[in-house]
Design a protein around this motif. Structure first.
Motif, mmCIF file in Angstrom:
data_model
loop_
_atom_site.group_PDB
_atom_site.id
_atom_site.type_symbol
_atom_site.label_atom_id
_atom_site.label_comp_id
_atom_site.label_asym_id
_atom_site.label_seq_id
_atom_site.Cartn_x
_atom_site.Cartn_y
_atom_site.Cartn_z
ATOM 1 N N ARG A 183 0.938 -1.236 -0.166
ATOM 2 C CA ARG A 183 0.273 -0.018 0.133
ATOM 3 C C ARG A 183 0.846 1.288 -0.006
ATOM 4 O O ARG A 183 0.533 2.155 -0.865
ATOM 5 N N TYR A 184 1.935 1.360 0.966
ATOM 6 C CA TYR A 184 2.796 2.406 0.902
ATOM 7 C C TYR A 184 3.795 2.461 0.235
ATOM 8 O O TYR A 184 4.788 3.562 0.568
ATOM 9 N N ARG A 185 4.558 1.526 -0.377
ATOM 10 C CA ARG A 185 5.826 1.490 -0.772
ATOM 11 C C ARG A 185 6.240 2.901 -1.785
ATOM 12 O O ARG A 185 5.281 3.378 -2.544
ATOM 13 N N MET A 186 7.087 3.301 -1.418
ATOM 14 C CA MET A 186 7.880 4.575 -2.268
ATOM 15 C C MET A 186 8.915 4.398 -3.163
ATOM 16 O O MET A 186 10.007 3.613 -2.949
ATOM 17 N N ASP A 187 8.785 5.112 -4.347
ATOM 18 C CA ASP A 187 9.884 4.914 -5.265
ATOM 19 C C ASP A 187 10.529 6.265 -5.467
ATOM 20 O O ASP A 187 9.730 7.299 -5.832
ATOM 21 N N LEU A 188 11.652 6.608 -4.832
ATOM 22 C CA LEU A 188 12.225 8.021 -4.848
ATOM 23 C C LEU A 188 12.563 8.398 -6.060
ATOM 24 O O LEU A 188 12.781 9.791 -6.254
ATOM 25 N N GLY A 189 12.750 7.669 -7.041
ATOM 26 C CA GLY A 189 13.054 7.893 -8.338
ATOM 27 C C GLY A 189 11.872 8.819 -9.051
ATOM 28 O O GLY A 189 11.963 9.399 -9.931
#
Length: 223
Positions: free
Chosen positions: A68-74
């Motif tokens: 649900r909350y995974r982040m991709d800083l790219g």
């Protein structure tokens, strides 16, 4: 917290830790630890902003939260500040500065640059933002640009020895070893065991030695 990633990994195994909350509300999260977590495939970034970075270990109990909350800083985008709304008030852009350091420490210098530039747009005298920009430009090999912003950082915070070291680094690569040496000696007078300043001093000294031997190629040093 001081960056001992081996100790952190041992603690994870010993206590079966499945989450890591790195606060950055008052000071940046530790660079080694946050980079270590971001680069580990078994730890997933699920929250990042000016106040903290939260990682969850990729275990079955966390799978729903990760999905649900995974982040991709790219995909990170810097939000432009509304200067009209801010008005003429003196505002410290700590949110932008904190995010800039977090992004830089996790391996996203270009995105960190945008956050730092926005911080300066809000507060043109923000030493921390200039300091980070100087490090970013030096790392890219853009030493003239690095010196320009580091010079401003020094004006606003002359006691920061990390700024002085980065100034020395820029000057050395700009062909000004004498000026670089002055800055290095100042750093070492405050922090005698600073490894970066000692390494740079060694480079400066070796350059002097090489110039000396070029001037006296036959070893005719007494004349």
């Amino acid at each position: 917290w001081e960056g001992d990633t081996e100790l952190f990994d041992r603690a994870v195994d010993r206590y079966q830790l499945t989450g890591a909350f790195l606060s950055s509300l008052y000071v940046p999260a530790p660079s080694q630890t946050i980079r270590h977590l971001y680069e580990r495939p078994d730890w997933i970034l699920v929250y990042f902003d000016y106040d903290a970075a939260i990682f969850l270990r990729d275990v079955p109990a966390n799978r729903g939260w990760i999905d649900r909350y995974r982040m991709d800083l790219g995909q990170w985008r810097t939000e432009e500040a509304n200067l009209v709304k801010i008005g003429t008030k003196n505002v410290i852009p700590y949110r932008y500065v904190s995010r800039a350091y977090g992004l830089f420490n996790m391996g996203f210098p270009e995105k960190a640059e945008r956050e730092a530039l926005e911080a300066i747009r809000i507060d043109p005298q923000n030493a921390k933002a200039y300091k980070l920009l100087g490090r970013i430009y030096n790392d890219r090999g853009e030493f003239a640009r690095g010196f320009e912003v580091l010079r401003k950082a020094k004006m606003f915070d002359s006691g920061d020895m990390k700024v002085r070291y980065q100034i020395a680094r820029a000057l050395y690569h700009l062909g000004e070893p004498e000026q670089a040496e002055i800055q290095c000696r100042l750093v070492l007078s405050r922090k005698p065991n600073d490894p970066e300043a000692r390494d740079l001093m060694a480079l400066i000294s070796s350059g002097k030695s090489e110039a000396f031997h070029q001037a006296f190629p036959r070893g005719d040093h007494g004349r």
